[in-house]
Scaffold this motif. Structure first.
Motif, short mmCIF file in Angstrom:
data_model
loop_
_atom_site.label_atom_id
_atom_site.label_comp_id
_atom_site.label_asym_id
_atom_site.label_seq_id
_atom_site.Cartn_x
_atom_site.Cartn_y
_atom_site.Cartn_z
N ILE A 1 0.75 -1.22 -0.06
CA ILE A 1 0.05 -0.02 0.14
C ILE A 1 0.95 1.24 0.03
O ILE A 1 1.87 1.35 0.69
CB ILE A 1 -0.96 0.05 1.22
N LEU A 2 0.66 1.99 -0.97
CA LEU A 2 1.69 3.42 -1.06
C LEU A 2 0.82 4.63 -1.09
O LEU A 2 -0.66 4.56 -1.80
CB LEU A 2 2.50 3.29 -1.93
N SER A 3 1.22 5.73 -0.71
CA SER A 3 0.27 6.81 -0.51
C SER A 3 1.40 7.88 -1.05
O SER A 3 2.67 7.98 -0.79
CB SER A 3 -0.12 7.19 0.74
N THR B 1 -1.61 19.02 -8.93
CA THR B 1 -0.79 19.59 -7.33
C THR B 1 -1.63 19.63 -6.20
O THR B 1 -3.18 20.26 -6.50
CB THR B 1 -0.15 20.78 -7.86
N GLY B 2 -1.17 18.88 -5.30
CA GLY B 2 -2.18 18.92 -3.87
C GLY B 2 -3.11 17.63 -4.08
O GLY B 2 -3.46 17.58 -2.78
N ASN B 3 -3.25 16.97 -4.96
CA ASN B 3 -3.99 15.67 -4.87
C ASN B 3 -3.07 14.65 -3.85
O ASN B 3 -1.84 14.54 -4.42
CB ASN B 3 -4.32 15.13 -6.21
N VAL B 4 -3.70 13.97 -3.14
CA VAL B 4 -2.94 12.70 -2.33
C VAL B 4 -3.79 11.42 -2.58
O VAL B 4 -5.07 11.45 -2.86
CB VAL B 4 -3.17 13.01 -0.91
N TYR B 5 -3.04 10.31 -2.88
CA TYR B 5 -3.56 9.15 -3.41
C TYR B 5 -3.09 7.96 -2.68
O TYR B 5 -2.11 8.15 -2.12
CB TYR B 5 -3.36 8.57 -4.95
N GLU B 6 -3.89 7.00 -2.41
CA GLU B 6 -3.47 5.69 -1.58
C GLU B 6 -3.92 4.61 -2.70
O GLU B 6 -4.55 4.45 -3.52
CB GLU B 6 -4.15 5.26 -0.42
N VAL B 7 -2.69 3.95 -3.01
CA VAL B 7 -2.85 2.49 -4.23
C VAL B 7 -2.51 1.55 -3.27
O VAL B 7 -1.61 1.55 -2.58
CB VAL B 7 -1.82 3.05 -5.32
N THR B 8 -3.42 0.60 -3.51
CA THR B 8 -2.96 -0.91 -2.96
C THR B 8 -2.83 -1.76 -3.96
O THR B 8 -3.83 -1.90 -4.92
CB THR B 8 -4.22 -1.55 -1.92
N LEU B 9 -1.77 -2.59 -4.18
CA LEU B 9 -1.58 -3.49 -5.04
C LEU B 9 -2.23 -4.82 -4.69
O LEU B 9 -1.74 -5.57 -3.61
CB LEU B 9 -0.15 -3.84 -5.21
N GLY C 1 -2.84 -9.20 -10.49
CA GLY C 1 -2.55 -8.23 -11.31
C GLY C 1 -3.49 -6.94 -11.29
O GLY C 1 -3.97 -6.24 -12.32
N LYS C 2 -4.19 -6.76 -10.19
CA LYS C 2 -5.07 -5.64 -9.87
C LYS C 2 -4.79 -4.62 -8.95
O LYS C 2 -3.78 -4.88 -8.04
CB LYS C 2 -6.39 -6.22 -9.47
N LEU C 3 -5.32 -3.50 -8.94
CA LEU C 3 -5.32 -2.65 -7.87
C LEU C 3 -6.36 -1.81 -7.46
O LEU C 3 -7.10 -1.70 -8.36
CB LEU C 3 -3.83 -1.55 -8.14
N THR C 4 -6.24 -1.15 -6.44
CA THR C 4 -7.28 -0.01 -5.99
C THR C 4 -6.59 1.21 -5.63
O THR C 4 -5.66 1.14 -5.14
CB THR C 4 -8.13 -0.59 -5.08
N TRP C 5 -7.29 2.29 -6.14
CA TRP C 5 -6.80 3.49 -5.79
C TRP C 5 -7.88 4.44 -5.13
O TRP C 5 -8.90 4.29 -5.50
CB TRP C 5 -6.12 4.37 -7.05
N ARG C 6 -7.44 5.30 -4.17
CA ARG C 6 -8.49 6.18 -3.71
C ARG C 6 -7.81 7.38 -3.61
O ARG C 6 -6.47 7.78 -3.24
CB ARG C 6 -8.56 5.62 -2.23
N LEU D 1 6.52 10.86 -2.32
CA LEU D 1 6.07 9.62 -1.53
C LEU D 1 5.88 9.68 -0.36
O LEU D 1 6.77 9.88 0.68
CB LEU D 1 7.01 8.48 -1.95
N ARG D 2 4.62 9.42 0.31
CA ARG D 2 4.35 9.54 1.66
C ARG D 2 4.75 8.33 2.58
O ARG D 2 5.16 8.52 3.53
CB ARG D 2 3.00 9.96 2.01
N GLU D 3 4.08 7.33 1.93
CA GLU D 3 4.24 6.12 2.88
C GLU D 3 4.27 4.72 2.06
O GLU D 3 3.51 4.70 1.14
CB GLU D 3 3.18 5.87 3.90
N VAL D 4 5.08 3.76 2.15
CA VAL D 4 4.89 2.36 1.79
C VAL D 4 4.61 1.38 2.54
O VAL D 4 5.35 1.39 3.92
CB VAL D 4 5.85 2.08 0.77
N ARG D 5 3.81 0.46 2.81
CA ARG D 5 3.71 -0.45 3.81
C ARG D 5 3.14 -1.72 3.15
O ARG D 5 2.66 -1.75 2.10
CB ARG D 5 2.54 -0.26 4.86
#
Length: 112
Positions: free
Chosen positions: A14-16, A25-33, A37-42, A108-112
């Motif tokens: 999960i990365l943000s 500019t200013g948009n923040v997203y979270e992506v989960t792998l 072969g799929k992902l979800t983004w928010r 890159l804010r975070e990867v977990r």
């Protein structure tokens, strides 16, 4: 796990990130792998806050030591291509749909 401690970005990660340069500019997203072969983004902040989708045309690959490409085709027709450099806490991106072209850079804010 903070961005500087990342060993590998892979299924289950999960990365943000935040765009600091470019049209979003200013948009923040979270992506989960996700598996298969799929992902979800928010969208967490900015113009796409509260929006999300599950995408099923995804590629994840290490393009250089410590540098990962995550790319996907959104169901709405945009292609998103991220280059993630955890050691520098940076992310670079290109969003396009055939008529629109949005280069981005951010942190890159975070990867977990």
């Amino acid at each position: 796990m903070t961005a500087n401690n990342v060993q590998a970005i892979r299924e289950g990660s999960i990365l943000s990130y935040e765009w600091t340069e470019g049209g979003f500019t200013g948009n923040v997203y979270e992506v989960t792998l996700l598996p298969k072969g799929k992902l979800t983004w928010r969208g967490l902040e900015g113009s796409e806050s509260g929006q999300s989708a599950i995408e099923d045309q995804v590629t994840v690959r290490e393009v250089a030591p410590g540098v990962t490409q995550v790319a996907w085709l959104e169901s709405v027709g945009y292609t998103v291509n991220l280059i993630i450099v955890p050691g520098e806490g940076r992310v670079f991106g290109l969003v396009t749909n055939g008529t629109e072209f949005y280069p981005h850079a951010g942190k890159l804010r975070e990867v977990r």
